[in-house]
Design an enzyme around this catalytic site. Structure first.
Site, PDB file in Angstrom:
ATOM      1  N   HIS A  73       0.826  -1.210   0.000  1.00  0.00           N
ATOM      2  CA  HIS A  73       0.000   0.000   0.000  1.00  0.00           C
ATOM      3  C   HIS A  73       0.862   1.263   0.000  1.00  0.00           C
ATOM      4  O   HIS A  73       0.487   2.273  -0.579  1.00  0.00           O
ATOM      5  CB  HIS A  73      -0.973   0.004   1.190  1.00  0.00           C
ATOM      6  CG  HIS A  73      -0.296   0.150   2.509  1.00  0.00           C
ATOM      7  ND1 HIS A  73       0.400  -0.879   3.104  1.00  0.00           N
ATOM      8  CD2 HIS A  73      -0.198   1.205   3.342  1.00  0.00           C
ATOM      9  CE1 HIS A  73       0.899  -0.457   4.255  1.00  0.00           C
ATOM     10  NE2 HIS A  73       0.551   0.800   4.429  1.00  0.00           N
ATOM     11  N   ALA A 121      10.730 -27.361   6.890  1.00  0.00           N
ATOM     12  CA  ALA A 121      11.637 -26.206   6.848  1.00  0.00           C
ATOM     13  C   ALA A 121      11.602 -25.533   5.481  1.00  0.00           C
ATOM     14  O   ALA A 121      11.520 -26.195   4.444  1.00  0.00           O
ATOM     15  CB  ALA A 121      13.059 -26.664   7.163  1.00  0.00           C
TER      16      ALA A 121
END
Length: 157
Positions: A73, A121
């Site tokens: 934004h 992971a």
């Protein structure tokens, strides 16, 4: 970083064990909720920690990122083309009971990780993870079940 957030990060990271950080987070009400037996890594806390919920018996490995917002934004609102502003995108992250999150995983806004889940992971979690699943990859995909993992890794005594 404001002073309150800085002090929160320092206090959190002064605990040298993952279980100590979990207890501290629960005692100081850092996250929206921190259940029992939550083990957390040393980390910079998310910008909006109240958007993160940890239920019971959760283990978070090192270098896991809880991304509860994005910053696009800021670019869009300053690109010089728009009169209407774009709102910041925020979303909560909820981690249910009996979850392990592997090292280097990135969890994006608006995600729920179901109970009895294992995240491998380096995974990127961009959608909800179903209960009783093992998920890995980018994006994280189901590769097995929690029970299959337990059976495979149980040693007979």
């Amino acid at each position: 970083m404001n002073v309150k957030r800085l002090m929160q990060n320092i206090g959190y990271n002064l605990h040298f064990s993952s279980s100590g950080r979990g207890r501290y987070a629960r005692k100081k009400n850092i996250f929206k909720m921190t259940g029992n037996h939550v083990r957390l890594p040393a980390m910079i806390l998310p910008l909006y920690p109240k958007l993160v919920i940890f239920h019971n018996n959760v283990e978070v490995a090192s270098r896991v990122s809880f991304v509860v917002h994005d910053a696009i934004h800021g670019v869009i609102n300053n690109d010089g083309y728009r009169e209407v502003k774009v709102a910041e995108n925020k979303g909560s992250i909820e981690v249910f009971d009996n979850v392990f999150i592997g090292s280097g995983t990135i969890i994006l806004p608006g995600v729920k990780i179901g109970p009895n889940a294992i995240i491998g992971a380096g995974s990127i979690v961009n959608k909800d993870i179903p209960e009783n699943s093992v998920c890995v990859g980018n994006p994280a995909r189901k590769v097995g079940t929690y029970e299959e993992y337990v059976r495979k890794h149980t040693t007979a005594t």
